[in-house]
Enzyme design. Structure first.
Site, mmCIF file in Angstrom:
data_model
loop_
_atom_site.group_PDB
_atom_site.id
_atom_site.type_symbol
_atom_site.label_atom_id
_atom_site.label_comp_id
_atom_site.label_asym_id
_atom_site.label_seq_id
_atom_site.Cartn_x
_atom_site.Cartn_y
_atom_site.Cartn_z
ATOM 1 C CD GLU A 1 -2.935 1.162 2.292
ATOM 2 O OE1 GLU A 1 -2.787 0.375 3.241
ATOM 3 O OE2 GLU A 1 -3.852 1.980 2.213
ATOM 4 N N GLY B 1 2.767 2.509 10.811
ATOM 5 C CA GLY B 1 2.515 1.714 12.005
ATOM 6 C C GLY B 1 2.405 0.230 11.701
ATOM 7 C CB ALA B 2 0.623 -2.231 11.541
ATOM 8 C CG MET B 3 0.199 -3.234 4.820
ATOM 9 S SD MET B 3 -0.828 -1.792 4.349
ATOM 10 C CE MET B 3 -2.056 -2.615 3.339
ATOM 11 C CD GLU B 4 -4.878 -2.206 5.519
ATOM 12 O OE1 GLU B 4 -3.931 -1.758 6.185
ATOM 13 O OE2 GLU B 4 -5.551 -1.502 4.755
ATOM 14 C CG ASN B 5 0.165 -6.813 3.997
ATOM 15 O OD1 ASN B 5 0.069 -5.922 3.182
ATOM 16 N ND2 ASN B 5 1.062 -6.824 4.971
ATOM 17 C CG HIS C 1 -6.132 0.474 12.431
ATOM 18 N ND1 HIS C 1 -6.898 1.610 12.385
ATOM 19 C CD2 HIS C 1 -5.579 0.358 11.198
ATOM 20 C CE1 HIS C 1 -6.809 2.160 11.188
ATOM 21 N NE2 HIS C 1 -6.006 1.420 10.440
ATOM 22 C CD GLU C 2 -2.896 -2.133 10.543
ATOM 23 O OE1 GLU C 2 -3.410 -2.315 9.420
ATOM 24 O OE2 GLU C 2 -2.532 -1.005 10.943
HETATM 25 N N1 TRP Z 1 -3.137 0.776 5.677
HETATM 26 C C1 TRP Z 1 -2.179 0.992 6.711
HETATM 27 C C2 TRP Z 1 -2.985 1.221 7.964
HETATM 28 O O1 TRP Z 1 -3.667 2.169 8.114
HETATM 29 C C3 TRP Z 1 -1.297 2.172 6.456
HETATM 30 C C4 TRP Z 1 0.026 1.902 5.858
HETATM 31 C C5 TRP Z 1 0.927 1.016 6.272
HETATM 32 C C6 TRP Z 1 0.653 2.606 4.803
HETATM 33 N N2 TRP Z 1 2.066 1.112 5.524
HETATM 34 C C7 TRP Z 1 1.908 2.083 4.620
HETATM 35 C C8 TRP Z 1 0.256 3.639 3.999
HETATM 36 C C9 TRP Z 1 2.798 2.559 3.671
HETATM 37 C C10 TRP Z 1 1.130 4.134 3.028
HETATM 38 C C11 TRP Z 1 2.389 3.576 2.876
HETATM 39 O O2 TRP Z 1 -3.041 0.450 8.830
HETATM 40 ZN ZN ZN Z 2 -5.617 1.554 8.464
#
Ligand code: TRP
Ligand code: ZN
Length: 880
Positions: free
Chosen positions: A126, A266-270, A302-303
């Site tokens: 993302e 912070g983190a990513m919801e893959n 959140h994730e």
């Molecule tokens: N979707 C992620 C969240 O809100 C946000 C995010 C994680 C993101 N890594 C990123 C956005 C890198 C832009 C680039 O939890």
């Molecule tokens: Zn998010």
């Protein structure tokens, strides 16, 4: 690759559906740090809703090796390749593309796409990182099923993780092994992830509400398994909560969290494979503070919640980002509040949210990067992961719940999923679900998505003692040319005895005996009449901060004191205290600016009000702590037409010093009364006590005598947890006392805990005793590393954003420092550089001498060859 051409702006209105849809994606990875081979086989079908017959694939920083269409190798003339796209004109309606590319993960310091962190492979896709892995129609409205084969050296990368389910694994020749993963759900490319690494995990089987058994895992580097319990517990709580509050179940058999030390956000919801900044996973009492624990709970939640709000229902295009982010922030806020479970606990989380809005979102909305919750244009989408899209977006979602009630809101959510599961949709679709499920007209509510800026609501009141009517006249103003918003204003009326009066709103629908009603302000000005009011009440307006607005009402000090002592709504009770403090801070700041800080005075009325809250044992310690914190220097600055950071700092310090001296005995008594002996627990009650106790310490340490210093030193030496240890150290550093030996021993104790060393840098960078020279000196420390975002943020951002008096030093030396590191960081990591660039957003509000120096620094940056990310930020800052 940098382009010389000026960056292009993308407009929401230009959206067109994709010409081709992707059905399946089969990916093969041969992972090696310097040269990874990616084989990509996609089946495409022409989209009947689109006019074009061209296949457009995006690609960045990758090398095309081979391209086949329906089995035929394409030659250079068969397609067009430029820096960012690969186009096949007039393609057949059904197409199988086989694309082989190369990339170099070890050189990827931008941390977008496939990259290496501490020798391991991770991805971040993302918003537009997937195109740095392979050529693809990398846009969220293209959803496909993915099968992924990972191959890598078995010894170096024993763990191979992907989205969905592991369907096959085994050994290959040459010490390599493989794992094949299949994701049963269609997803947009930004949710793709892989991990190939040497990691260990804490795992557990967990029973879902429907009886299914799922596997939960938290993966970390070796040596960190003593810090995964809280993330695992938070994950289980999140799963339960989503079932109970929203009827939403986990749709996979396996759910993984992976912690990585190099991460932009912070983190990513893959899907099924959330990747986290270590900061939001790793915690034990020795290394993490109460605030860190709360952050882990919120981000894990959140994730996880994104699995429904974001993944199952995703965004049609990136302008709709708040569709998933605003909604998911709202959900994580509600989760954190429900986990505390008490009314005051809930209010304490709400006050924290209001503070974040005022500290970061209101300034953003009043500055050069101001944008609506659903932006109309952008140059670089990464610049729009903002407090406006996230936090104001969450406020917009919260307002639906305020207007429709909890049950009505739930009905809207149910309809949203019923209609849109598996789709890529818009903010309008969400609003339509809320409106239709409740048979309400929410068309005016659309303006919260399309109009930027913080609306100002002005209230006036009048009391008619004969008719026993009390009128509240509300009016609103937005930015020039804006249409009125639909604003829910929650109101209560207090009697002279401090109690809520029962309300009788004329023409209003509310329960009998209600003491709070929601007024709906939809026009430019409206009169709301309360009947049968026996005495002139004191109005409590915007209870629970029912809308993200600035409320103007001419309260007298007596009225504010009355609210501060009695309001049944804790948010407005806190707010009354903030207004009392702000009034004084602004006066003191003006005095300092005019005559210096020699003859300042703070009235007893205010000090006594503070004393009363501090010593009121019936109040939750967490609430008392919030009530006693003065508005931050940034928030004070936002109230001034011309900002004088030094005067603000001196005025606020004077107030803190005066409170510390006047309430010394009470602060000491509360310091003792709020100890938390025994085993550490991060629960809200214990954390609240520690927060109050450490606030007492910080007041006592503004101008410490020998006794106070000893108190801080003892706390440092005897602390059983990081909350108390770091609070003691911060108090010592900020007091100007010689904290050297303590900083040294802290460093020695935690040398191998990266997240604690981040704190070590951060607390020095934000100390009013540290000037830019001190920060530059810290940069020479062997532990400093510009390439690691957490470390760069801990030192640089904490100086530029959390140390205003020093950042705005009169000689402009810190601005030059800012420019230097924006440019240096931009060559490493544009996303992080662009965030640093935003530290100059409010430059036009400073005194002319500072303004000129800030402008100079901005122009110096603008003169460089920049990424789109930084170019957009500085261009907008300099524009008129
Ligand atoms: N979707 C992620 C969240 O809100 C946000 C995010 C994680 C993101 N890594 C990123 C956005 C890198 C832009 C680039 O939890
Ligand atoms: Zn998010």
């Amino acid at each position: 690759m940098r382009t010389d051409s000026s960056p292009t702006t993308i407009f929401r209105q230009d959206y067109t559906p994709p010409a081709f849809l992707v059905e399946t994606v089969e990916l093969g990875f041969d992972l090696a740090p310097a040269r990874t081979v990616v084989a990509n086989r996609i089946t495409l079908r022409r989209n009947p809703d689109a006019a074009s017959h061209d296949i457009v694939l995006y690609g960045e920083e990758i090398e095309l090796v081979q391209l086949r269409l329906n089995g035929q190798t394409l030659e250079a003339g068969d397609y067009q390749l430029n820096e960012s796209t690969l186009t096949i004109r007039s393609a057949p309606a059904e197409a199988v593309l086989e694309i082989e590319t190369l990339c170099a993960p070890a050189e990827n310091t931008a941390l977008s796409g496939l990259y290496v962190s501490n020798g391991n492979f991770y991805t971040q896709c993302e918003a537009e990182g997937f195109r740095r892995i392979t050529y693809f129609p990398d846009r969220p409205d293209v959803m496909a099923k993915y099968t992924v084969m990972l191959r890598a050296d078995k010894q170096q990368y024993p763990v191979l993780l992907g989205n969905g389910n592991l369907i096959e694994q085994g050994d290959l020749d040459d010490g390599r092994h493989y794992a094949k993963w299949e994701d049963p759900f269609k997803k947009p490319s930004y949710l793709f992830a892989l991990v190939a690494a040497k990691l260990v995990c804490q795992e557990e089987r967990f029973k879902l509400a429907d009886g299914r058994d799922v596997l939960l895992q938290v993966w970390v580097e070796e040596g960190n398994l003593d810090k995964t319990d809280y993330a695992m517990q938070s994950l289980k709580n999140s799963i339960r909560w989503d079932e109970e509050r929203w009827g939403l179940e986990l749709d996979l058999d396996r759910f993984m969290i992976v912690a990585v030390g190099d991460f932009n956000m912070g983190a990513m919801e893959n899907k099924g494979l959330n990747i986290f900044n270590t900061k939001f996973v790793l915690a034990n009492p020795r290394t993490a503070t109460d605030v860190d624990y709360a952050g882990i709970e919120a981000v894990v939640g959140h994730e996880y919640f994104h699995n429904w709000t974001g993944n199952r229902v995703t965004c049609r295009d990136w302008f709709q980002l708040s569709l998933k982010e605003g909604l998911t922030v709202f959900r994580d806020q509600e989760f954190s509040a429900d986990m505390i479970g008490t009314d005051t606990g809930r209010a304490v989380t709400r006050i924290d949210q209001v503070r974040t809005l005022r500290q970061a979102q209101f300034p953003e909305d009043a500055g050069p990067m101001s944008h609506p919750v659903r932006p109309d244009s952008f140059v670089e989408i990464n610049n729009f992961y903002t407090v406006t899209v996230y936090e104001k977006g969450a406020e917009v979602v919260r307002m639906y719940q305020t207007l429709l009630g909890r049950d009505g809101f739930r009905k809207g959510m149910d309809l949203y999923f019923e209609r849109h599961d598996g789709q890529a949709v818009t903010c309008d679709d969400f609003r339509a679900a809320m409106a239709d499920a409740n048979r309400r007209d929410l068309s005016q509510f659309e303006r919260w998505y399309s109009q930027a800026g913080t609306p100002v609501v002005t209230a006036r009141t009048r009391y008619d003692a004969v008719k026993r009517n009390f009128d509240i006249i509300l009016s609103q103003r937005g930015q020039a040319e804006q249409q009125p918003f639909h604003i829910p204003v929650a109101v209560g009326l207090l009697g002279a005895d401090g109690r809520d009066l029962p309300l009788h709103l004329e023409h209003g629908k509310h329960a009998k005996g209600a003491t709070t009603v929601v007024l709906e302000l939809t026009g430019q000005e409206q009169i709301f009449r309360f009947r049968n009011v026996d005495e002139r009440p004191i109005p409590s307006i915007l209870r629970d901060f029912s809308a993200p607005v600035i409320l103007e009402y001419d309260y007298t000090d007596d009225e504010l004191l009355h609210l501060f002592n009695h309001d049944s709504d804790p948010v407005n009770r806190w707010e009354a205290g903030q207004r009392l403090a702000m009034e004084r801070l602004l006066k003191l700041t003006a005095q300092v600016a005019a005559h210096g800080d020699a003859n300042l005075k703070l009235d007893h009325t205010f000090i006594n009000a503070m004393r009363a809250v501090l010593t009121d044992a019936t109040l939750d310690p967490a609430f008392r702590e919030l009530a006693l914190i003065l508005p931050s220097e940034t928030i004070i600055a936002e109230q001034m037409d011309v900002v004088d950071p030094q005067a603000i700092h001196k005025a606020r310090q004077f107030m803190r010093r005066t409170i510390g001296a006047a309430l010394k005995q009470e602060l000491l008594a509360q310091y003792q009364a709020n100890q938390t002996p025994g085993e550490y627990s991060p629960d809200a009650a214990s954390a609240g006590k520690r927060a109050l106790k450490n606030l007492c310490l910080s007041y006592l340490m503004v101008a410490p005598g020998a006794d106070e210093l000893k108190l801080a030193q003892q706390q440092f030496d005897n602390a059983s947890n990081m909350t108390d240890r770091s609070a003691a150290l911060v108090a010592m550093i900020h007091s100007g006392a010689d904290a050297g030996p303590y900083l040294k021993s802290f460093y020695a104790d935690f040398e191998h805990e990266a997240l604690v060393i981040d704190k070590w840098f951060a607390m020095q960078a934000s100390a009013p005793t540290s000037d830019v020279a001190a920060v530059r000196k810290l940069m020479e420390h062997p532990a400093f590393n510009l390439k690691n975002p957490n470390r760069a943020r801990s030192l640089i951002f904490n100086f530029t954003n959390a140390n205003p008096a020093r950042f705005h030093a009169a000689d402009g030396s810190a601005y030059a420092f800012w420019a230097e590191f924006v440019i240096k960081l931009d060559a490493i990591n544009p996303q992080v550089a662009a965030r640093l660039a935003r530290a100059m957003d409010r430059w036009r509000r400073y005194a002319p001498a500072l303004q000129a120096k800030m402008k100079q620094a901005l122009e110096q940056v603008a003169a460089h060859k920049l990424s789109n990310d930084v170019a957009e930020v500085v261009t907008k800052a300099l524009a008129n």
